[in-house]
Design an enzyme around this catalytic site. Sequence first.
Site, mmCIF file in Angstrom:
data_model
loop_
_atom_site.group_PDB
_atom_site.id
_atom_site.type_symbol
_atom_site.label_atom_id
_atom_site.label_comp_id
_atom_site.label_asym_id
_atom_site.label_seq_id
_atom_site.Cartn_x
_atom_site.Cartn_y
_atom_site.Cartn_z
ATOM 1 N N LYS A 134 -8.597 13.957 4.631
ATOM 2 C CA LYS A 134 -7.737 12.762 4.597
ATOM 3 C C LYS A 134 -6.725 12.889 5.722
ATOM 4 O O LYS A 134 -6.650 13.936 6.358
ATOM 5 C CB LYS A 134 -7.014 12.646 3.253
ATOM 6 C CG LYS A 134 -6.363 13.957 2.789
ATOM 7 C CD LYS A 134 -5.705 13.836 1.435
ATOM 8 C CE LYS A 134 -6.629 13.936 0.258
ATOM 9 N NZ LYS A 134 -6.766 12.719 -0.505
ATOM 10 N N ARG A 135 -5.922 11.852 5.974
ATOM 11 C CA ARG A 135 -4.864 11.996 6.966
ATOM 12 C C ARG A 135 -3.931 13.135 6.587
ATOM 13 O O ARG A 135 -3.759 13.444 5.413
ATOM 14 C CB ARG A 135 -4.054 10.693 7.067
ATOM 15 C CG ARG A 135 -4.712 9.605 7.869
ATOM 16 C CD ARG A 135 -5.004 10.038 9.295
ATOM 17 N NE ARG A 135 -3.801 10.197 10.080
ATOM 18 C CZ ARG A 135 -3.280 9.273 10.882
ATOM 19 N NH1 ARG A 135 -3.876 8.103 11.014
ATOM 20 N NH2 ARG A 135 -2.187 9.501 11.572
ATOM 21 N N LYS A 142 0.680 14.622 0.959
ATOM 22 C CA LYS A 142 -0.689 14.876 0.490
ATOM 23 C C LYS A 142 -0.922 16.365 0.218
ATOM 24 O O LYS A 142 -1.921 16.763 -0.353
ATOM 25 C CB LYS A 142 -1.709 14.361 1.505
ATOM 26 C CG LYS A 142 -1.706 12.827 1.660
ATOM 27 C CD LYS A 142 -2.726 12.370 2.687
ATOM 28 C CE LYS A 142 -2.621 10.896 3.036
ATOM 29 N NZ LYS A 142 -3.247 9.999 2.058
ATOM 30 N N LYS A 145 -14.655 8.312 -3.634
ATOM 31 C CA LYS A 145 -15.882 8.643 -2.887
ATOM 32 C C LYS A 145 -16.458 9.980 -3.370
ATOM 33 O O LYS A 145 -17.673 10.115 -3.551
ATOM 34 C CB LYS A 145 -15.598 8.695 -1.378
ATOM 35 C CG LYS A 145 -15.229 7.341 -0.795
ATOM 36 C CD LYS A 145 -14.606 7.419 0.597
ATOM 37 C CE LYS A 145 -13.866 6.115 0.889
ATOM 38 N NZ LYS A 145 -12.934 6.205 2.018
ATOM 39 N N HIS A 198 0.802 -1.237 0.000
ATOM 40 C CA HIS A 198 0.000 0.000 0.000
ATOM 41 C C HIS A 198 0.827 1.275 0.000
ATOM 42 O O HIS A 198 0.260 2.359 0.171
ATOM 43 C CB HIS A 198 -0.911 0.050 1.225
ATOM 44 C CG HIS A 198 -1.997 -0.971 1.232
ATOM 45 N ND1 HIS A 198 -3.238 -0.740 0.686
ATOM 46 C CD2 HIS A 198 -2.028 -2.221 1.713
ATOM 47 C CE1 HIS A 198 -3.994 -1.815 0.855
ATOM 48 N NE2 HIS A 198 -3.279 -2.735 1.463
ATOM 49 N N THR A 243 -8.516 6.626 -1.951
ATOM 50 C CA THR A 243 -9.871 6.092 -2.099
ATOM 51 C C THR A 243 -10.891 7.211 -1.873
ATOM 52 O O THR A 243 -12.004 7.135 -2.366
ATOM 53 C CB THR A 243 -10.131 4.935 -1.107
ATOM 54 O OG1 THR A 243 -9.571 5.298 0.159
ATOM 55 C CG2 THR A 243 -9.491 3.656 -1.592
HETATM 56 C C1 26V Z 1 2.689 5.342 6.560
HETATM 57 C C2 26V Z 1 3.734 6.151 6.891
HETATM 58 C C3 26V Z 1 4.467 5.851 8.120
HETATM 59 C C4 26V Z 1 5.791 6.576 8.215
HETATM 60 C C5 26V Z 1 5.702 7.999 7.744
HETATM 61 C C6 26V Z 1 5.163 8.134 6.359
HETATM 62 C C7 26V Z 1 4.046 7.218 6.059
HETATM 63 C C8 26V Z 1 3.300 7.434 4.924
HETATM 64 C C9 26V Z 1 2.261 6.612 4.615
HETATM 65 C C10 26V Z 1 1.955 5.561 5.408
HETATM 66 C C11 26V Z 1 0.814 4.701 5.061
HETATM 67 C C12 26V Z 1 1.194 3.325 4.662
HETATM 68 C C13 26V Z 1 0.093 2.421 4.251
HETATM 69 C C14 26V Z 1 -1.180 3.093 3.818
HETATM 70 O O1 26V Z 1 -2.013 3.437 4.622
HETATM 71 N N1 26V Z 1 -1.383 3.244 2.518
HETATM 72 C C15 26V Z 1 -2.589 3.798 1.935
HETATM 73 O O2 26V Z 1 -3.393 2.698 1.491
HETATM 74 C C16 26V Z 1 -4.572 3.113 0.847
HETATM 75 C C17 26V Z 1 -5.362 1.862 0.514
HETATM 76 O O3 26V Z 1 -4.688 1.111 -0.432
HETATM 77 C C18 26V Z 1 -4.251 3.928 -0.383
HETATM 78 O O4 26V Z 1 -5.446 4.363 -0.993
HETATM 79 C C19 26V Z 1 -3.400 5.122 -0.010
HETATM 80 O O5 26V Z 1 -2.995 5.799 -1.185
HETATM 81 C C20 26V Z 1 -2.180 4.669 0.771
HETATM 82 O O6 26V Z 1 -1.451 5.771 1.262
#
Ligand code: 26V
Length: 813
Positions: free
Chosen positions: A543-544, A549, A655, A355, A651
């Site tokens: 979003k987060r 982003k 929506k 992801h 996602t």
């Molecule tokens: C985690 C971290 C942790 C360390 C700091 C930077 C960072 C950046 C992103 C993440 C998220 C990792 C996994 C995640 O949540 N991915 C999300 O998954 C969604 C479902 O597939 C997707 O739509 C999003 O684009 C994706 O960011």
Amino acid sequence: MFNNKELFKSAFKEQLVSRLGKDIEEATAGDIYKILGTLIREFIGREWAETNRSYMDQQEKQVYYFSMEFLIGRLLGNNLLNLGMLRTVREGLADLGWNLEEIEEQEPDAGLGNGGLGRLAACFLDSLASLGYAGHGCGIRYRFGLFEQKIIDGHQVELPDDWLQKSNVWEERRADKRVEVRFWGQVEVAEKDGKTQFNTVNYEKVWAVPYDVPVIGYGDSQVNTLRLWSAESAMDPARMGLEVQNSYYKFLEYNRSVESISEFLYPDDSGYEGKILRLKQQYFLCSAGLQSVLRTFDKLELPYSELPNKVAIHINDTHPTLVIPELMRILVDDKGLGWDEAWDITTQTVSYTNHTLLSEALEKWPVNMVRELLPRVYMIIEEINKRFCGMLLDRFPDGQDLVSKVAIVESDQVKMAHLAIVGSYSVNGVAELHTELLKTNVMKPFYDLFPDRFNNKTNGITHRRWLIHANPELSNVISETIGTWWMKRPHQLLGLETFKEDSALREKIMKIKRSNKLRLAEFIRQKQGVMVDPDSIFDVQVKRLHAYKRQLMNILHVMYLYNDIKDHPSVDRVPRTFIFAAKAAPGYYLAKSIIKLINVVANTVNKDPQVNSKLKVLFLENYSVSLAEKIIPAADVSEQISTAGKEASGTGNMKFMMNGALTIGTLDGANVEMHQMLGDDNMFLFGLTSEEVLNYYKNGEYIAKDVYQKDPRIKRVMDQLVSPGPFCCHEREFNLIYQSILEHNDEFFVLKDFDSYANTHDTIDQVYLNTPEWATKTIVNIAHAGHFSSDCTINRYAANIWDIRPVRPSLHV
Ligand code: 26V
């Protein structure tokens, strides 16, 4: 009972009296919710049991979706919808003097996820059940979900999310199905009958107790299960030996450490503190989940070689990767299989979704930590690594470089993505661009080794929650126009395209959007006391909060608009309302100061009489699934503005599209596929492409300071971050932001894309003035959104990864 209003009413009143000892006149909204939820839960009990029985009788292959996060939100409304009881219940409650929407508000959000990854898992469960697949979720029942966000003086403050304070009407505790999970200890090696045996001693034992939540499919389908595990003490105080000094305190300490395992969900990048607890959570999920999967499989009395034909285990990102060595451990140590046979079975059973491409988000665990906490599992990881590297050196005798790139254990770290790829038969990305970048960049050496393993599955969202439930008026108009078949076959939304220039439909759609905007405006007035103009463009980024982003680019652009309005007060403008909502990880200071900046700008803009009829800014606190359901149907413009190449899919973008908002976005994640369907006419693209971004990283030719010097609009807003003026300042409050752009050279190309972003916003203003044209684009967006229903996504997972078919084929799209 649920399709006859009068029967429903009398059953409901009877339950109210027998369970709570209250008449309808005395009942509170909380009572009504509780009784309604309990009634539904009991009503589907038989169907639930029958579903499980039929899976066993038919020996169906079952999919288990392992995920550390399930962001399911509220269940009442969705369950009523899926059961076809919405109307009876709404009307029945109305007769009793209650409004269903108000009752829905009583339910706490199950916020067991951070963002897109967790919500995707929840959408997938809804699609699996609705399409008639035998597919279940396996997760953790966190006592506290993602923190509750309060904005105090513009700052994010985190409070515990006490979602289980009142009883959870949906869950069923199954104490009889508890399993034992073991941590720590030492491995003893012994020879028995010519076989080496591994025995872990002095381990700590913990009970994993499952809480099952029914996952009710839409229409006449089955009820699957989301099994959430809770950690409980396995020490019996009655059998505690008094001979052990301080045993009482040891007991308390042990209890505390056990409870902490399922106590709270980690915000995604919370840093190093508590890391071991996170690892404990991951193993807890994997070990408990696997034991329960295998117990079900064992009932079939088949040899283990049949496991891949009866079970598919899917891991949602690398968080549950320990299922791979844990399955090996069970097969080899407990079931007595040979390594090679166990490895074949494991690698034919497990599949993995990646992801993220961000290297800082790829999980790595210190070897010492894994070895101490999970000594036998670590031995198995080492063995997998040894065999994998050995195989590579056999194939490529000069392959030392390759080995160091792809090794699972390297530089004293266990690389979870490497283990997940090596130990599974399928690796998928979540949008076409993301999968391409995985294959050509981040995971290229693995793609070269195992090209057949890689595939794409573009994400999707459930149209049941995000359209039918969240936007009932729009759903009705769609059904009036093209019939109701689209609800079961979301692709059929395409039929709307024929009506894209139908003036009656255009008017209806715009009217619904306005009424959704009015509803949101009223919500905002109640929460914040700010009046927003329902005829302004509702421009939304929810979003987060992450630097990639680029909420920062959005708010810098708002600051520029403010300056421009102040400079040219008499110029006519299309009024805009910028709406933000986002949670930042508690330790992510840059993200938190961006939240503060948005709030400061909001305060200045909204208070300024010269500006506030043309521009408003809102930050809505505590973004959650239920808040998203309120905001998204009211959006005109959807901000999907990540630096190209960084957002795996997104996602939220889908929506908004489904609810008729037009997207301003970069060619990133699933925006690329949206653009393929919509074309330039129905989407507002801007900014660098992922290729350009990669080139800049390589050649170092982007210098943020140059852009700052050359563009006076940019220089002005950047300076306003750190010098007294309308947006600043208390002790250089926004220094961190300023430095990230000008001293750390703007890793996410905020300044580089600013001009193109601002110009695109000007275009949006012009298009919005032409209401019929805007309405047509809205219709085209809705028409193509069916493509992004998670039903389509799940059908592809089912056919191409899991090799399963619907149990009730009539529902198959
Ligand atoms: C985690 C971290 C942790 C360390 C700091 C930077 C960072 C950046 C992103 C993440 C998220 C990792 C996994 C995640 O949540 N991915 C999300 O998954 C969604 C479902 O597939 C997707 O739509 C999003 O684009 C994706 O960011």
